[in-house]
Design a protein around this motif. Structure first.
Motif, PDB file in Angstrom:
ATOM      1  N   CYS A 185      -6.087  32.845  12.887  1.00  0.00           N
ATOM      2  CA  CYS A 185      -5.208  31.827  13.485  1.00  0.00           C
ATOM      3  C   CYS A 185      -3.846  31.819  12.798  1.00  0.00           C
ATOM      4  CB  CYS A 185      -5.843  30.440  13.379  1.00  0.00           C
ATOM      5  SG  CYS A 185      -7.153  30.132  14.560  1.00  0.00           S
ATOM      6  N   GLN A 186      -3.856  31.923  11.496  1.00  0.00           N
ATOM      7  CA  GLN A 186      -2.602  31.943  10.748  1.00  0.00           C
ATOM      8  C   GLN A 186      -1.789  33.194  11.080  1.00  0.00           C
ATOM      9  OE1 GLN A 186      -3.133  30.821   6.553  1.00  0.00           O
ATOM     10  NE2 GLN A 186      -5.176  30.124   7.121  1.00  0.00           N
ATOM     11  N   ASN A 187      -2.476  34.317  11.214  1.00  0.00           N
ATOM     12  CA  ASN A 187      -1.790  35.559  11.579  1.00  0.00           C
ATOM     13  C   ASN A 187      -1.196  35.465  12.980  1.00  0.00           C
ATOM     14  OD1 ASN A 187      -2.451  36.665   9.110  1.00  0.00           O
ATOM     15  ND2 ASN A 187      -4.175  37.854   9.898  1.00  0.00           N
ATOM     16  N   TYR A 188      -1.933  34.842  13.898  1.00  0.00           N
ATOM     17  CA  TYR A 188      -1.414  34.672  15.252  1.00  0.00           C
ATOM     18  C   TYR A 188      -0.158  33.801  15.229  1.00  0.00           C
ATOM     19  CZ  TYR A 188      -0.899  33.214  20.058  1.00  0.00           C
ATOM     20  OH  TYR A 188      -0.376  32.928  21.300  1.00  0.00           O
ATOM     21  N   TRP A 189      -0.194  32.714  14.489  1.00  0.00           N
ATOM     22  CA  TRP A 189       0.968  31.841  14.364  1.00  0.00           C
ATOM     23  C   TRP A 189       2.180  32.652  13.899  1.00  0.00           C
ATOM     24  CZ3 TRP A 189       2.242  26.921  15.597  1.00  0.00           C
ATOM     25  CH2 TRP A 189       3.375  26.378  15.011  1.00  0.00           C
ATOM     26  N   ALA A 190       1.989  33.436  12.851  1.00  0.00           N
ATOM     27  CA  ALA A 190       3.085  34.243  12.307  1.00  0.00           C
ATOM     28  C   ALA A 190       3.536  35.315  13.293  1.00  0.00           C
ATOM     29  CB  ALA A 190       2.658  34.879  10.987  1.00  0.00           C
ATOM     30  N   SER A 191       2.603  35.918  14.012  1.00  0.00           N
ATOM     31  CA  SER A 191       2.960  36.974  14.969  1.00  0.00           C
ATOM     32  C   SER A 191       3.785  36.434  16.137  1.00  0.00           C
ATOM     33  CB  SER A 191       1.706  37.671  15.504  1.00  0.00           C
ATOM     34  OG  SER A 191       1.028  36.854  16.444  1.00  0.00           O
ATOM     35  N   GLU A 192       3.707  35.122  16.359  1.00  0.00           N
ATOM     36  CA  GLU A 192       4.476  34.483  17.431  1.00  0.00           C
ATOM     37  C   GLU A 192       5.701  33.755  16.877  1.00  0.00           C
ATOM     38  OE1 GLU A 192       4.090  34.692  20.736  1.00  0.00           O
ATOM     39  OE2 GLU A 192       2.428  36.097  20.469  1.00  0.00           O
ATOM     40  N   ALA A 193       6.165  34.205  15.706  1.00  0.00           N
ATOM     41  CA  ALA A 193       7.414  33.742  15.077  1.00  0.00           C
ATOM     42  C   ALA A 193       7.333  32.350  14.466  1.00  0.00           C
ATOM     43  CB  ALA A 193       8.587  33.834  16.046  1.00  0.00           C
ATOM     44  N   GLY A 194       6.126  31.815  14.259  1.00  0.00           N
ATOM     45  CA  GLY A 194       5.981  30.541  13.568  1.00  0.00           C
ATOM     46  C   GLY A 194       6.012  30.757  12.066  1.00  0.00           C
ATOM     47  N   THR A 195       6.450  29.756  11.337  1.00  0.00           N
ATOM     48  CA  THR A 195       6.468  29.829   9.876  1.00  0.00           C
ATOM     49  C   THR A 195       5.594  28.713   9.306  1.00  0.00           C
ATOM     50  OG1 THR A 195       8.475  28.463   9.763  1.00  0.00           O
ATOM     51  CG2 THR A 195       8.784  30.861   9.792  1.00  0.00           C
ATOM     52  N   THR A 196       5.295  28.803   8.015  1.00  0.00           N
ATOM     53  CA  THR A 196       4.451  27.797   7.374  1.00  0.00           C
ATOM     54  C   THR A 196       5.299  26.881   6.502  1.00  0.00           C
ATOM     55  OG1 THR A 196       3.934  29.298   5.553  1.00  0.00           O
ATOM     56  CG2 THR A 196       2.393  29.243   7.410  1.00  0.00           C
ATOM     57  N   ALA A 197       4.765  25.694   6.260  1.00  0.00           N
ATOM     58  CA  ALA A 197       5.465  24.691   5.452  1.00  0.00           C
ATOM     59  C   ALA A 197       4.433  23.772   4.825  1.00  0.00           C
ATOM     60  CB  ALA A 197       6.425  23.879   6.320  1.00  0.00           C
ATOM     61  N   ASP A 198       4.884  22.959   3.901  1.00  0.00           N
ATOM     62  CA  ASP A 198       4.057  21.920   3.301  1.00  0.00           C
ATOM     63  C   ASP A 198       3.638  20.944   4.408  1.00  0.00           C
ATOM     64  OD1 ASP A 198       4.326  18.911   1.944  1.00  0.00           O
ATOM     65  OD2 ASP A 198       3.299  20.380   0.674  1.00  0.00           O
ATOM     66  N   TRP A 199       2.485  20.320   4.254  1.00  0.00           N
ATOM     67  CA  TRP A 199       1.999  19.443   5.328  1.00  0.00           C
ATOM     68  C   TRP A 199       2.931  18.266   5.595  1.00  0.00           C
ATOM     69  CZ3 TRP A 199       0.700  14.313   5.057  1.00  0.00           C
ATOM     70  CH2 TRP A 199       0.450  13.766   3.799  1.00  0.00           C
ATOM     71  N   ARG A 200       3.675  17.843   4.615  1.00  0.00           N
ATOM     72  CA  ARG A 200       4.569  16.686   4.810  1.00  0.00           C
ATOM     73  C   ARG A 200       5.799  17.019   5.649  1.00  0.00           C
ATOM     74  NH1 ARG A 200       3.053  12.332   1.612  1.00  0.00           N
ATOM     75  NH2 ARG A 200       1.671  12.866  -0.103  1.00  0.00           N
ATOM     76  N   THR A 201       6.125  18.300   5.767  1.00  0.00           N
ATOM     77  CA  THR A 201       7.328  18.691   6.518  1.00  0.00           C
ATOM     78  C   THR A 201       7.016  19.555   7.740  1.00  0.00           C
ATOM     79  OG1 THR A 201       7.676  20.621   5.095  1.00  0.00           O
ATOM     80  CG2 THR A 201       8.778  18.569   4.457  1.00  0.00           C
ATOM     81  N   ALA A 202       5.785  19.963   7.898  1.00  0.00           N
ATOM     82  CA  ALA A 202       5.421  20.855   9.008  1.00  0.00           C
ATOM     83  C   ALA A 202       5.446  20.125  10.350  1.00  0.00           C
ATOM     84  CB  ALA A 202       4.037  21.452   8.761  1.00  0.00           C
ATOM     85  N   ASP A 203       5.764  20.875  11.393  1.00  0.00           N
ATOM     86  CA  ASP A 203       5.725  20.333  12.755  1.00  0.00           C
ATOM     87  C   ASP A 203       4.284  20.132  13.225  1.00  0.00           C
ATOM     88  OD1 ASP A 203       8.597  20.455  13.197  1.00  0.00           O
ATOM     89  OD2 ASP A 203       8.368  22.634  13.397  1.00  0.00           O
ATOM     90  N   TYR A 204       3.399  21.030  12.816  1.00  0.00           N
ATOM     91  CA  TYR A 204       1.992  20.987  13.228  1.00  0.00           C
ATOM     92  C   TYR A 204       1.108  21.107  12.001  1.00  0.00           C
ATOM     93  CZ  TYR A 204       3.767  22.098  17.889  1.00  0.00           C
ATOM     94  OH  TYR A 204       4.440  22.079  19.068  1.00  0.00           O
ATOM     95  N   LEU A 205      -0.005  20.369  12.013  1.00  0.00           N
ATOM     96  CA  LEU A 205      -1.012  20.446  10.958  1.00  0.00           C
ATOM     97  C   LEU A 205      -2.303  20.925  11.605  1.00  0.00           C
ATOM     98  CD1 LEU A 205      -0.407  16.977   9.256  1.00  0.00           C
ATOM     99  CD2 LEU A 205       0.769  19.135   8.810  1.00  0.00           C
ATOM    100  N   PHE A 206      -2.883  21.998  11.062  1.00  0.00           N
ATOM    101  CA  PHE A 206      -4.109  22.559  11.631  1.00  0.00           C
ATOM    102  C   PHE A 206      -5.238  22.570  10.617  1.00  0.00           C
ATOM    103  CE2 PHE A 206      -0.753  24.703  14.138  1.00  0.00           C
ATOM    104  CZ  PHE A 206      -1.154  24.302  15.405  1.00  0.00           C
ATOM    105  N   SER A 207      -6.407  22.149  11.074  1.00  0.00           N
ATOM    106  CA  SER A 207      -7.620  22.188  10.274  1.00  0.00           C
ATOM    107  C   SER A 207      -8.789  22.457  11.210  1.00  0.00           C
ATOM    108  CB  SER A 207      -7.834  20.857   9.550  1.00  0.00           C
ATOM    109  OG  SER A 207      -9.029  20.890   8.793  1.00  0.00           O
ATOM    110  N   GLU A 208      -9.880  22.946  10.649  1.00  0.00           N
ATOM    111  CA  GLU A 208     -11.098  23.124  11.435  1.00  0.00           C
ATOM    112  C   GLU A 208     -12.269  22.368  10.821  1.00  0.00           C
ATOM    113  OE1 GLU A 208     -11.705  27.251  12.428  1.00  0.00           O
ATOM    114  OE2 GLU A 208      -9.772  27.353  13.450  1.00  0.00           O
ATOM    115  N   ASP A 209     -11.960  21.546   9.809  1.00  0.00           N
ATOM    116  CA  ASP A 209     -12.997  20.778   9.136  1.00  0.00           C
ATOM    117  C   ASP A 209     -12.391  19.466   8.638  1.00  0.00           C
ATOM    118  OD1 ASP A 209     -15.027  19.712   7.601  1.00  0.00           O
ATOM    119  OD2 ASP A 209     -15.153  21.410   6.214  1.00  0.00           O
TER     120      ASP A 209
END
Length: 106
Positions: free
Chosen positions: A17-41
């Motif tokens: 999932c993280q690789n897909y995000w990056a492959s579609e030009a998304g970047t990662t950030a700290d949870w306090r500043t990110a546009d989206y927060l993802f978890s599966e648990d």
């Protein structure tokens, strides 16, 4: 697809999932500043920390299940996937219990 968007990923989210995000030009950030927060648990300690935060309690952040990204990949679109179907509530909600965040008790 995710250009100019940032995401935080719980350790419960698979690398694919993280690789897909990056492959579609998304970047990662700290949870306090990110546009989206993802978890599966919802019970994962890093996700639980978000549910117990003042930001979550004041409705400033929402956690989404990582399967949202899988659905986007299958449809080759983010616009045709209803992100609201992928909201991940706290574990206590999933278990049908009353949630009393520790933030309220401190």
């Amino acid at each position: 697809m995710f250009q100019s968007k940032t995401a935080w990923f719980s350790t419960s989210v698979g690398r694919e999932c993280q690789n897909y995000w990056a492959s579609e030009a998304g970047t990662t950030a700290d949870w306090r500043t990110a546009d989206y927060l993802f978890s599966e648990d919802a019970a994962n300690p890093d996700t639980l920390r978000i549910y117990e935060s003042k930001d979550y309690l004041s409705n400033k952040v929402t956690v989404f299940h990582g399967m949202f990204l899988s659905a986007c990949e299958k449809r080759h679109s983010v616009k045709s996937v209803c992100i609201g179907h992928y909201v991940l509530p706290p574990a206590c909600v999933l278990d049908g219990e009353q949630c009393l965040p520790s933030v309220l008790n401190s």
